[in-house]
Design a protein around this motif. Structure first.
Motif, short mmCIF file in Angstrom:
data_model
loop_
_atom_site.label_atom_id
_atom_site.label_comp_id
_atom_site.label_asym_id
_atom_site.label_seq_id
_atom_site.Cartn_x
_atom_site.Cartn_y
_atom_site.Cartn_z
N SER A 1 0.81 -1.22 0.00
CA SER A 1 0.00 0.00 0.00
C SER A 1 0.84 1.27 0.00
N SER A 2 2.18 1.11 0.17
CA SER A 2 3.06 2.28 0.25
C SER A 2 3.73 2.63 -1.07
N VAL A 3 3.47 1.84 -2.11
CA VAL A 3 4.08 2.10 -3.41
C VAL A 3 3.68 3.49 -3.91
N GLY A 4 4.67 4.28 -4.24
CA GLY A 4 4.41 5.61 -4.76
C GLY A 4 4.13 6.66 -3.70
N LYS A 5 4.15 6.26 -2.44
CA LYS A 5 3.88 7.19 -1.35
C LYS A 5 5.18 7.63 -0.69
N THR A 6 5.12 8.75 0.00
CA THR A 6 6.27 9.24 0.75
C THR A 6 6.10 8.87 2.21
N LEU A 7 7.03 8.05 2.71
CA LEU A 7 7.01 7.66 4.11
C LEU A 7 8.14 8.35 4.85
N ASN A 8 7.92 8.65 6.13
CA ASN A 8 9.03 9.15 6.95
C ASN A 8 9.79 7.95 7.52
N GLN A 9 10.87 8.20 8.22
CA GLN A 9 11.71 7.12 8.72
C GLN A 9 10.96 6.23 9.71
N LEU A 10 10.15 6.82 10.58
CA LEU A 10 9.41 6.05 11.57
C LEU A 10 8.41 5.11 10.89
N GLN A 11 7.71 5.61 9.88
CA GLN A 11 6.76 4.77 9.16
C GLN A 11 7.46 3.62 8.44
N LEU A 12 8.62 3.91 7.87
CA LEU A 12 9.38 2.87 7.18
C LEU A 12 9.87 1.82 8.18
N GLU A 13 10.32 2.27 9.35
CA GLU A 13 10.78 1.33 10.37
C GLU A 13 9.64 0.43 10.84
N THR A 14 8.47 1.01 11.03
CA THR A 14 7.31 0.23 11.45
C THR A 14 7.00 -0.85 10.43
N MET A 15 7.03 -0.50 9.16
CA MET A 15 6.75 -1.47 8.11
C MET A 15 7.75 -2.62 8.14
N HIS A 16 9.03 -2.29 8.26
CA HIS A 16 10.05 -3.33 8.19
C HIS A 16 10.18 -4.12 9.50
N GLN A 17 9.81 -3.50 10.62
CA GLN A 17 9.76 -4.27 11.87
C GLN A 17 8.76 -5.41 11.75
N LEU A 18 7.72 -5.19 10.98
CA LEU A 18 6.73 -6.23 10.74
C LEU A 18 7.15 -7.16 9.61
N LYS A 19 7.47 -6.60 8.46
CA LYS A 19 7.71 -7.41 7.26
C LYS A 19 8.95 -8.29 7.38
N THR A 20 10.04 -7.74 7.88
CA THR A 20 11.30 -8.46 7.97
C THR A 20 11.68 -8.78 9.41
N GLY A 21 11.55 -7.79 10.28
CA GLY A 21 12.04 -7.92 11.64
C GLY A 21 11.29 -8.94 12.48
N ALA A 22 9.99 -9.10 12.25
CA ALA A 22 9.19 -9.99 13.09
C ALA A 22 9.68 -11.43 13.00
N LEU A 23 9.97 -11.90 11.81
CA LEU A 23 10.42 -13.29 11.66
C LEU A 23 11.86 -13.47 12.12
N ILE A 24 12.69 -12.45 11.91
CA ILE A 24 14.06 -12.50 12.42
C ILE A 24 14.04 -12.58 13.95
N GLN A 25 13.18 -11.77 14.56
CA GLN A 25 13.07 -11.80 16.01
C GLN A 25 12.53 -13.13 16.49
N ALA A 26 11.54 -13.66 15.79
CA ALA A 26 10.98 -14.96 16.17
C ALA A 26 12.03 -16.06 16.11
N ALA A 27 12.87 -16.02 15.10
CA ALA A 27 13.91 -17.04 14.96
C ALA A 27 14.79 -17.10 16.20
N ALA A 28 15.25 -15.95 16.65
CA ALA A 28 16.13 -15.91 17.82
C ALA A 28 15.37 -16.23 19.10
N LEU A 29 14.14 -15.74 19.23
CA LEU A 29 13.37 -16.02 20.44
C LEU A 29 13.01 -17.50 20.55
N LEU A 30 12.75 -18.15 19.43
CA LEU A 30 12.49 -19.59 19.46
C LEU A 30 13.73 -20.35 19.91
#
Length: 298
Positions: free
Chosen positions: A168-197
């Protein structure tokens, strides 16, 4: 379960990468088992590819927390299966529409769209099958907690939600906080799960440190991905270089600039390492993985 049989990180990583390949090979259905096309495609997408960073994080955290190797194997396999499914779906024409993954044709190009959709579904189901193996954990509550960690990381408040925000962000302007939120979910969540498991047998102090470590290293992983997408070529990456920029997607490089993105990656690396300080050499492999993630050039 600290692995004292090897001392240097490259050798340790190679040993663990070989191990997870064997675990996945055993977990996946045989190609000659009906439906053969689906099982062949599942193996095509899940075996013999990638750096296995998530599995390595799982094994490294398991060594810190003395988690049983059978539990670490199941957890690492489950995370890699979820990751593989996400890549299959990511590459489909209705998502990122990419023809190349891990240096070979993506699943929908090698097979077809319908098969790719089913491969993703089946790999996701298999991940929970592996992690819910009866008697995997002596403590049933530990196993239920692990299943809950993986489910949340893969769902709408984790990886799937991050992908939805990304689309939904294609073509939109995001600030750094919004971008971090997106990637904390898209990439970071599974990376965190891997280590927590991997850390599921740890003390509260160890689990808290791993949580902080992965918050930082998960974001660093994506920042480096954005940098490499700008600086590396397709042959080096094993996927289409410059795809996000060409698709007008916001990245850390487009928002911050290349130099500032590199500085951010360095800051995140330092914060991740600082979280491990209380554990000294017991956290060596996690320390080395942070170096690998932030210093990789491919």
């Amino acid at each position: 379960m600290i692995d004292i049989t090897v001392s240097d990180f490259p050798t340790w990583a190679k040993v663990k990468q070989s191990r997870i390949e064997e675990v996945l090979d055993e977990a996946l259905p045989a190609e000659d088992l009906e439906p053969q096309k689906l099982h062949s495609a599942m193996r095509y997408c899940a075996v013999g590819g990638g750096k296995r960073v998530r599995a390595l994080l799982c094994y490294a955290a398991a060594e810190l927390c003395n988690t049983d190797i059978a539990i670490a194997d199941a957890a690492a396999a489950a995370v890699e299966l979820i990751h593989a499914y996400s890549l299959v779906h990511d590459d489909m024409p209705c998502m990122d529409d990419d023809d190349l993954r891990r240096g070979k044709p993506s699943c929908h190009k090698q097979y077809d769209d319908a098969t790719a959709l089913l491969v993703g579904d089946a790999l996701q189901s298999l991940a929970f099958d592996v992690l819910s193996t009866p008697q995997l954990c002596a403590n049933a509550n530990q196993q239920i907690s692990m299943l809950n960690i993986l489910a949340k990381a893969a769902g709408s408040t984790g990886m799937a939600g991050g992908q939805a925000i990304d689309l939904s962000s294609v073509g939109k302007t995001l600030n750094q906080l919004q971008l971090e939120t997106m990637h904390q979910l898209k990439t970071g969540a599974l990376i965190q799960a891997a280590a927590l498991l991997g850390a599921s047998n740890g003390t509260l102090e160890q689990i808290s440190a791993v949580h902080t470590y992965t918050e930082n290293i998960g974001l660093a992983f994506q920042v480096i991905d954005d940098i490499l997408d700008t600086e590396a070529d397709t042959a080096t990456l094993g996927k289409t270089a410059g795809k996000d920029a060409d698709s007008n997607k916001p990245t850390y490089v487009t928002i911050l600039g290349l130099d500032a993105a590199k500085e951010l990656a360095d800051q995140l690396h330092k914060s991740a390492i600082a979280a491990l300080a209380p554990f000294g050499t017991k956290a060596l492999r996690l320390h080395e993985l942070a170096n690998f993630i932030t210093q990789r050039s491919f």
